[in-house]
Design a protein around this motif. Structure first.
Motif: not given
Length: 345
Positions: A103-108, A139, A143, A213-215, A219
């Motif tokens: 998992i690398r991004t929030g979409a993942g 988070a 996405e 993966v989500s920060d 925001h």
């Protein structure tokens, strides 16, 4: 007729709050001592019923600053309290995973297993579960996802929320640090990711070499950032406010002085925050940013109150509170206004 005031109770969370700093500087004790009033700590009491007031706000003549879930829950349950100030200090909030998860991004996160701590609670709110769920929902929303797009894995703990300091099970530390259940579940391969926040979250993510993966702790949309620690209210019980208004004004004025002191003493402010939480000072700078010392103001801005209202609706939707209430009538501006007039005079 007002009851003579000989002592007051206070409690604060291990977090960046002006109340914590004012206490560590000795200002709170000195202010009340000048009025012939002693200050007693709820968290340091040996009586479990008194310690529980950290969550329930059940004690008369008490004040609290820290996470907002317990005071919202207590107010929803009928406890007559008032918000007399709010501090908004943004902090690191993230979903983390191990590099091996892929998992690398929030979409993942779609289709993956997200751990949610769950404590055995009877008379208090499970604020850790509520905090994790709000972080996960925030988070996923970035996405275009919802909680229905992931598997929420509830991690039941046999240990309730322990708040007494110096408990032997803490192995000499002040308290139990969070995320233990999530970390064990991650190591066992039972979950793929989980939510962390604050200085403890930064330390843990760094320690295990996690992928963030989500920060979203900083925001621009306040509804994304809002959680248990953002913002943090200063609350008092209604009896204290009604019977000893001047003492509440003293409290607000004293806590309010921290902002100016921290502006001119940033390193000392961070040192005191780190001491309160029990982490290194570098973790505070990393979790709260280089301007942390400029975000310790006590105020009652409309956007802060709207943030509470938004979060209250989240807690109501997810069943953490059962009764709705008017957040805007929960606010009492009089002590802050009186303290401001006093400072100008």
């Amino acid at each position: 007729m007002a009851t003579p005031l000989s002592s007051v109770w206070y409690t604060r969370c291990p977090a960046p709050t002006p109340l914590s700093i004012a206490h560590q500087l000795g200002w709170i004790d000195r202010q009340f001592r000048a009025a012939g009033v002693s200050v007693r700590s709820i968290r340091d009491s040996k009586d479990p019923a008194i310690r529980q007031s950290h969550f329930t706000h059940a004690l008369d003549y008490s004040f609290r600053q820290g996470g907002n879930i317990p005071p919202i829950w207590a107010r929803s349950g009928g406890r007559e309290t008032r918000v007399v100030g709010i501090t908004t200090t943004d902090e690191f909030q993230a979903i983390i995973a191990l590099p091996s998860s892929g998992i690398r991004t929030g979409a993942g996160l779609k289709g993956r297993r997200l751990g949610v701590p769950r404590k055995p609670v009877e008379k208090i709110v499970d604020f850790q579960r509520a905090t994790a769920l709000k972080g996960i929902v925030s988070a996923l929303s970035l996405e275009g996802l919802t909680h229905d797009d992931v598997e929420l894995v509830y991690l039941d703990s046999a240990e309730a929320n322990l708040i007494e300091r110096g408990n032997a099970v803490f192995l000499g530390l002040k308290r139990r640090y969070p995320y233990g259940d999530e970390l064990l579940a991650l190591a066992r391969g039972e979950i793929d990711a989980f939510f962390v926040k604050g200085a403890e979250g930064v330390v843990l993510a760094n320690q295990i070499g996690a992928v963030v993966v989500s920060d979203f702790g900083f925001h621009p949309d306040a509804k994304i950032r809002i959680n248990n620690g953002t913002p943090r209210p200063l609350t008092v019980d209604a009896r204290f406010l009604d019977e000893h208004f001047d003492r509440v004004v003293d409290l607000v004025a004293t806590v309010g002085q921290v902002a100016g002191w921290a502006e001119t003493n940033p390193d000392d402010a961070v040192r005191l925050i780190a001491n309160e939480i029990g982490v290194g000072e570098d973790a505070i700078w990393a979790a709260n940013g280089p301007d942390i010392h400029r975000h310790l103001t006590l105020s009652l801005d409309d956007d802060q109150i709207e943030a509470f209202d938004h979060f209250k609706r989240f807690l109501l939707e997810w069943g953490f509170i059962t009764a709705d209430f008017d957040v805007f009538s929960w606010i009492d501006r009089r002590p802050l206004e009186a303290a401001t007039r006093r400072a100008v005079a």
